[in-house]
Design an enzyme around this catalytic site. Structure first.
Site, short mmCIF file in Angstrom:
data_model
loop_
_atom_site.label_atom_id
_atom_site.label_comp_id
_atom_site.label_asym_id
_atom_site.label_seq_id
_atom_site.Cartn_x
_atom_site.Cartn_y
_atom_site.Cartn_z
CD GLU A 33 -2.77 1.65 2.20
OE1 GLU A 33 -3.60 2.54 2.03
OE2 GLU A 33 -2.57 1.10 3.28
CG ASP A 84 -0.52 13.73 -0.86
OD1 ASP A 84 -1.55 13.54 -0.18
OD2 ASP A 84 0.62 13.74 -0.38
CD GLU A 144 -14.00 4.26 0.25
OE1 GLU A 144 -12.98 3.59 0.11
OE2 GLU A 144 -15.10 3.95 -0.22
C1 LIG Z 1 -4.28 11.98 1.05
S1 LIG Z 1 -3.36 10.91 2.06
C2 LIG Z 1 -4.28 9.38 1.98
C3 LIG Z 1 -3.93 8.42 3.10
C4 LIG Z 1 -4.63 7.07 3.05
N1 LIG Z 1 -4.29 6.33 1.84
C5 LIG Z 1 -6.13 7.21 3.16
O1 LIG Z 1 -6.81 7.03 2.12
O2 LIG Z 1 -6.63 7.47 4.26
C6 LIG Z 1 -1.95 10.55 1.03
C7 LIG Z 1 -0.79 10.00 1.82
O3 LIG Z 1 0.24 9.60 0.93
C8 LIG Z 1 1.50 9.99 1.46
N2 LIG Z 1 2.41 10.09 0.30
C9 LIG Z 1 2.35 11.02 -0.68
N3 LIG Z 1 3.28 10.79 -1.63
C10 LIG Z 1 3.95 9.68 -1.23
C11 LIG Z 1 5.03 8.95 -1.79
N4 LIG Z 1 5.58 9.30 -2.96
N5 LIG Z 1 5.48 7.86 -1.13
C12 LIG Z 1 4.91 7.49 0.05
N6 LIG Z 1 3.89 8.14 0.62
C13 LIG Z 1 3.40 9.23 0.00
C14 LIG Z 1 1.20 11.30 2.17
O4 LIG Z 1 2.17 11.60 3.15
C15 LIG Z 1 -0.18 11.02 2.77
O5 LIG Z 1 -0.12 10.45 4.07
#
Ligand SMILES: C[S@@+](CC[C@H](N)C(=O)[O-])C[C@H]1O[C@@H](n2cnc3c(N)ncnc32)[C@H](O)[C@@H]1O
Length: 207
Positions: A40, A115, A189
């Site tokens: 994930e 993001d 979600e």
């Molecule tokens: C909008 S949040 C969604 C979190 C989770 N998947 C959810 O749906 O509740 C996006 C997450 O991805 C992480 N993230 C963004 N770019 C990333 C990358 N290139 N590698 C690892 N994590 C990343 C951010 O720090 C953030 O915690």
């Protein structure tokens, strides 16, 4: 049913230290078995990973998160419940996959609410792109799945364009869906469902 919470002194640290581990990772050594591996990307506070790993004890899970604060929160959630089949990586997903995962090592890649980087000048920071597809294809086993969900219409349009252009992955008959009786797959979600936002989702497969 009451949950069993492991006392802090008895918890096992489930974070992988990439400074000391050899690349590519020896997954059989790390998990103590050869079960299928799911990744994930961007786990946030780790709700999906916790629930999914408990539902599927015969599968292994790695969660990667770039933000240390969220990584620690997610890790503690799993460690205090003693879920054995999850490992955590604090880092950037693209680099981690490229360097630390062997080709054809993944049975599934989960990408939930990545993001969106809404400003045009930031689009190049989006994880999901023309260069991500060949990497995902390389790391998936034949038949492996890539499951995606987002609430962001602009990013969804971008993803569809990327997916329509490429020929490595094919549309799958599976989509990311919250199991019955739950309010959503991930923390985001759940929040967005409550707000009544449209959620876009799809699944692709390596032939
Ligand atoms: C909008 S949040 C969604 C979190 C989770 N998947 C959810 O749906 O509740 C996006 C997450 O991805 C992480 N993230 C963004 N770019 C990333 C990358 N290139 N590698 C690892 N994590 C990343 C951010 O720090 C953030 O915690």
């Amino acid at each position: 049913m009451e949950e069993k919470i492991i006392p802090p002194a008895e918890r096992i640290n489930r974070e992988l230290d990439l400074e000391t581990l050899a690349a590519p990772l020896d997954l059989a050594e790390i998990f103590g078995n050869d079960n299928p591996l799911e990744l994930e990307i961007g786990i946030g506070k780790g709700l999906f990973l916790l629930n999914e790993a408990r539902r599927n004890p015969d599968r292994n899970y790695i969660g990667i998160e770039i933000a240390r604060k969220y990584l620690v929160k997610a890790r503690e959630r799993v460690e205090k419940r003693g879920v054995p089949n999850v490992r955590f990586v604090n880092g950037e997903a693209f680099d981690f996959m490229e360097k630390f995962l062997s080709d054809e090592s993944l049975s599934t890649i989960h990408i939930y609410f990545p993001d969106p980087w809404p400003k045009k000048r930031h689009h190049k920071r989006r994880l999901f792109s023309d260069v991500f597809i060949p990497l995902a294809h390389r790391k998936l086993k034949p038949g492996g799945l890539m499951l995606i969900a987002t609430d962001h219409a602009g990013y969804w349009e971008w993803m569809c364009e990327v997916l329509e252009k490429q020929t490595l992955l094919v549309h799958a008959d599976r989509m990311p869906e919250a199991p019955d009786g739950t309010a959503g797959l991930t923390n985001y979600e759940i929040k967005y469902q409550k707000e009544g936002r449209t959620i876009f989702r799809t699944g692709y497969r390596k032939p």
